[in-house]
Design a protein around this motif. Structure first.
Motif, PDB file in Angstrom:
ATOM      1  N   VAL A  21      57.474  38.245  81.591  1.00  0.00           N
ATOM      2  CA  VAL A  21      56.134  38.069  80.445  1.00  0.00           C
ATOM      3  C   VAL A  21      56.154  39.374  79.615  1.00  0.00           C
ATOM      4  O   VAL A  21      56.013  39.512  78.631  1.00  0.00           O
ATOM      5  CB  VAL A  21      54.723  37.799  81.160  1.00  0.00           C
ATOM      6  CG1 VAL A  21      53.809  38.097  80.294  1.00  0.00           C
ATOM      7  CG2 VAL A  21      54.951  36.705  81.882  1.00  0.00           C
ATOM      8  N   GLN A  22      56.319  40.635  80.390  1.00  0.00           N
ATOM      9  CA  GLN A  22      56.189  41.986  79.682  1.00  0.00           C
ATOM     10  C   GLN A  22      57.191  42.006  78.612  1.00  0.00           C
ATOM     11  O   GLN A  22      57.068  42.535  77.626  1.00  0.00           O
ATOM     12  CB  GLN A  22      56.353  43.034  80.746  1.00  0.00           C
ATOM     13  CG  GLN A  22      54.982  43.144  81.628  1.00  0.00           C
ATOM     14  CD  GLN A  22      55.254  44.245  82.354  1.00  0.00           C
ATOM     15  OE1 GLN A  22      56.157  44.746  83.306  1.00  0.00           O
ATOM     16  NE2 GLN A  22      54.182  45.310  82.354  1.00  0.00           N
ATOM     17  N   ARG A  23      58.658  41.728  79.173  1.00  0.00           N
ATOM     18  CA  ARG A  23      59.735  41.671  78.255  1.00  0.00           C
ATOM     19  C   ARG A  23      59.507  40.821  76.895  1.00  0.00           C
ATOM     20  O   ARG A  23      59.647  41.180  75.800  1.00  0.00           O
ATOM     21  CB  ARG A  23      60.837  41.212  78.764  1.00  0.00           C
ATOM     22  CG  ARG A  23      61.338  42.475  80.006  1.00  0.00           C
ATOM     23  CD  ARG A  23      62.647  42.025  80.520  1.00  0.00           C
ATOM     24  NE  ARG A  23      63.046  42.995  81.490  1.00  0.00           N
ATOM     25  CZ  ARG A  23      63.768  44.030  81.402  1.00  0.00           C
ATOM     26  NH1 ARG A  23      64.234  44.323  80.043  1.00  0.00           N
ATOM     27  NH2 ARG A  23      64.378  44.848  82.163  1.00  0.00           N
ATOM     28  N   ARG A  24      58.995  39.627  77.052  1.00  0.00           N
ATOM     29  CA  ARG A  24      58.833  38.771  75.956  1.00  0.00           C
ATOM     30  C   ARG A  24      57.646  39.182  75.134  1.00  0.00           C
ATOM     31  O   ARG A  24      57.650  39.233  73.775  1.00  0.00           O
ATOM     32  CB  ARG A  24      58.485  37.316  76.495  1.00  0.00           C
ATOM     33  CG  ARG A  24      59.370  36.646  76.939  1.00  0.00           C
ATOM     34  CD  ARG A  24      59.041  34.941  77.052  1.00  0.00           C
ATOM     35  NE  ARG A  24      57.805  34.699  77.861  1.00  0.00           N
ATOM     36  CZ  ARG A  24      57.796  34.350  78.966  1.00  0.00           C
ATOM     37  NH1 ARG A  24      58.790  34.064  79.655  1.00  0.00           N
ATOM     38  NH2 ARG A  24      56.590  34.477  79.642  1.00  0.00           N
ATOM     39  N   PRO A  87      65.690  48.540  68.320  1.00  0.00           N
ATOM     40  CA  PRO A  87      65.404  50.005  68.746  1.00  0.00           C
ATOM     41  C   PRO A  87      64.098  50.049  69.328  1.00  0.00           C
ATOM     42  O   PRO A  87      63.763  50.791  70.177  1.00  0.00           O
ATOM     43  CB  PRO A  87      65.843  50.986  67.598  1.00  0.00           C
ATOM     44  CG  PRO A  87      66.137  50.113  66.358  1.00  0.00           C
ATOM     45  CD  PRO A  87      66.460  48.810  66.614  1.00  0.00           C
ATOM     46  N   VAL A  88      63.172  49.679  68.498  1.00  0.00           N
ATOM     47  CA  VAL A  88      61.779  49.686  68.588  1.00  0.00           C
ATOM     48  C   VAL A  88      61.566  49.135  70.127  1.00  0.00           C
ATOM     49  O   VAL A  88      60.775  49.445  71.074  1.00  0.00           O
ATOM     50  CB  VAL A  88      60.785  49.014  67.701  1.00  0.00           C
ATOM     51  CG1 VAL A  88      59.443  48.954  68.335  1.00  0.00           C
ATOM     52  CG2 VAL A  88      60.727  50.091  66.364  1.00  0.00           C
ATOM     53  N   GLN A  89      62.105  47.778  70.158  1.00  0.00           N
ATOM     54  CA  GLN A  89      62.087  47.067  71.682  1.00  0.00           C
ATOM     55  C   GLN A  89      62.534  48.036  72.641  1.00  0.00           C
ATOM     56  O   GLN A  89      61.990  47.976  73.782  1.00  0.00           O
ATOM     57  CB  GLN A  89      62.591  45.666  71.464  1.00  0.00           C
ATOM     58  CG  GLN A  89      62.548  44.852  72.670  1.00  0.00           C
ATOM     59  CD  GLN A  89      63.280  43.635  72.673  1.00  0.00           C
ATOM     60  OE1 GLN A  89      63.516  43.099  71.622  1.00  0.00           O
ATOM     61  NE2 GLN A  89      63.409  42.953  73.526  1.00  0.00           N
ATOM     62  N   ALA A  90      63.913  48.521  72.408  1.00  0.00           N
ATOM     63  CA  ALA A  90      64.547  49.438  73.510  1.00  0.00           C
ATOM     64  C   ALA A  90      63.703  50.596  73.909  1.00  0.00           C
ATOM     65  O   ALA A  90      63.575  50.850  75.099  1.00  0.00           O
ATOM     66  CB  ALA A  90      65.832  49.797  73.046  1.00  0.00           C
ATOM     67  N   GLU A  91      62.923  51.128  73.161  1.00  0.00           N
ATOM     68  CA  GLU A  91      62.199  52.338  73.252  1.00  0.00           C
ATOM     69  C   GLU A  91      60.601  51.988  73.907  1.00  0.00           C
ATOM     70  O   GLU A  91      60.473  52.376  75.001  1.00  0.00           O
ATOM     71  CB  GLU A  91      61.624  53.018  72.059  1.00  0.00           C
ATOM     72  CG  GLU A  91      61.035  54.299  72.079  1.00  0.00           C
ATOM     73  CD  GLU A  91      61.725  55.275  72.831  1.00  0.00           C
ATOM     74  OE1 GLU A  91      61.369  56.087  73.737  1.00  0.00           O
ATOM     75  OE2 GLU A  91      62.970  55.367  72.857  1.00  0.00           O
ATOM     76  N   MET A  92      60.354  50.703  73.569  1.00  0.00           N
ATOM     77  CA  MET A  92      59.159  50.237  74.344  1.00  0.00           C
ATOM     78  C   MET A  92      59.484  49.735  75.836  1.00  0.00           C
ATOM     79  O   MET A  92      58.747  50.088  76.646  1.00  0.00           O
ATOM     80  CB  MET A  92      58.394  48.929  73.785  1.00  0.00           C
ATOM     81  CG  MET A  92      57.767  49.343  72.137  1.00  0.00           C
ATOM     82  SD  MET A  92      57.378  47.707  71.329  1.00  0.00           S
ATOM     83  CE  MET A  92      55.911  47.341  72.380  1.00  0.00           C
ATOM     84  N   LEU A  93      60.692  49.420  76.195  1.00  0.00           N
ATOM     85  CA  LEU A  93      61.172  48.818  77.361  1.00  0.00           C
ATOM     86  C   LEU A  93      61.230  50.142  78.239  1.00  0.00           C
ATOM     87  O   LEU A  93      60.797  50.155  79.380  1.00  0.00           O
ATOM     88  CB  LEU A  93      62.284  47.859  77.200  1.00  0.00           C
ATOM     89  CG  LEU A  93      62.292  46.564  76.777  1.00  0.00           C
ATOM     90  CD1 LEU A  93      63.635  46.054  76.592  1.00  0.00           C
ATOM     91  CD2 LEU A  93      61.430  45.960  77.788  1.00  0.00           C
ATOM     92  N   LEU A  95      59.578  53.080  77.836  1.00  0.00           N
ATOM     93  CA  LEU A  95      58.317  53.554  77.937  1.00  0.00           C
ATOM     94  C   LEU A  95      57.782  52.870  79.298  1.00  0.00           C
ATOM     95  O   LEU A  95      56.832  53.399  79.825  1.00  0.00           O
ATOM     96  CB  LEU A  95      57.499  53.646  76.755  1.00  0.00           C
ATOM     97  CG  LEU A  95      57.908  54.594  75.684  1.00  0.00           C
ATOM     98  CD1 LEU A  95      57.167  54.475  74.419  1.00  0.00           C
ATOM     99  CD2 LEU A  95      57.598  56.010  76.336  1.00  0.00           C
ATOM    100  N   GLN A  96      58.014  51.543  79.298  1.00  0.00           N
ATOM    101  CA  GLN A  96      57.595  50.636  80.334  1.00  0.00           C
ATOM    102  C   GLN A  96      58.205  50.817  81.756  1.00  0.00           C
ATOM    103  O   GLN A  96      57.761  50.112  82.734  1.00  0.00           O
ATOM    104  CB  GLN A  96      57.269  49.164  79.820  1.00  0.00           C
ATOM    105  CG  GLN A  96      56.241  49.392  78.810  1.00  0.00           C
ATOM    106  CD  GLN A  96      54.899  49.350  79.238  1.00  0.00           C
ATOM    107  OE1 GLN A  96      54.296  49.123  80.218  1.00  0.00           O
ATOM    108  NE2 GLN A  96      54.042  50.305  78.155  1.00  0.00           N
ATOM    109  N   GLY A  97      59.108  51.319  81.570  1.00  0.00           N
ATOM    110  CA  GLY A  97      60.095  51.501  82.724  1.00  0.00           C
ATOM    111  C   GLY A  97      60.837  50.044  83.119  1.00  0.00           C
ATOM    112  O   GLY A  97      61.108  50.037  84.109  1.00  0.00           O
ATOM    113  N   LEU A  98      61.327  49.426  81.948  1.00  0.00           N
ATOM    114  CA  LEU A  98      61.783  48.165  82.161  1.00  0.00           C
ATOM    115  C   LEU A  98      63.145  48.423  81.738  1.00  0.00           C
ATOM    116  O   LEU A  98      63.789  47.052  81.470  1.00  0.00           O
ATOM    117  CB  LEU A  98      61.072  47.035  81.491  1.00  0.00           C
ATOM    118  CG  LEU A  98      59.443  46.784  81.966  1.00  0.00           C
ATOM    119  CD1 LEU A  98      58.875  45.851  81.110  1.00  0.00           C
ATOM    120  CD2 LEU A  98      59.513  46.223  83.465  1.00  0.00           C
TER     121      LEU A  98
END
Length: 99
Positions: A21-24, A87-93, A95-98
């Motif tokens: 859910v977090q990834r989506r 790249p925004v998604q990769a950085e957010m992931l 930052l969340q440790g995912l």
């Protein structure tokens, strides 16, 4: 001033969302960010255009121009975008440790 409390009702803490859910949510947020960015960029293309010529939409065109910019930005993002969401998604992931 006192607040009313309903006896016998205890609110349970909410469980954190699953990793899927977090990834989506992160993927959607990254796409929304790209759409917002593109909408601003597209709206700048219309700056200075006159909406009073014989083949223009008149005052209605100027009023609804932001809706057109948003719609074009969403369509560009749905069609693959300009490469900003990934790249925004990769950085957010990260930052969340995912990652």
């Amino acid at each position: 001033m006192t607040s009313a409390v309903t006896p016998g009702i205890v609110s349970a803490p909410m469980a954190p969302p699953s990793e899927d859910v977090q990834r989506r949510r992160i993927a959607q947020a990254a796409q929304d960010f790209e759409s917002s960015f593109l909408s601003v960029m597209i709206s700048q293309m219309f700056t200075g255009l006159e909406a009073d010529g014989p083949f223009s939409g008149g005052s209605g065109e100027a009023t609804f121009r932001s809706f057109l910019s948003d719609a074009m930005a969403r369509q560009i993002t749905r069609s693959g975008g300009v490469g900003l969401a990934a790249p925004v998604q990769a950085e957010m992931l990260k930052l969340q440790g995912l990652t």
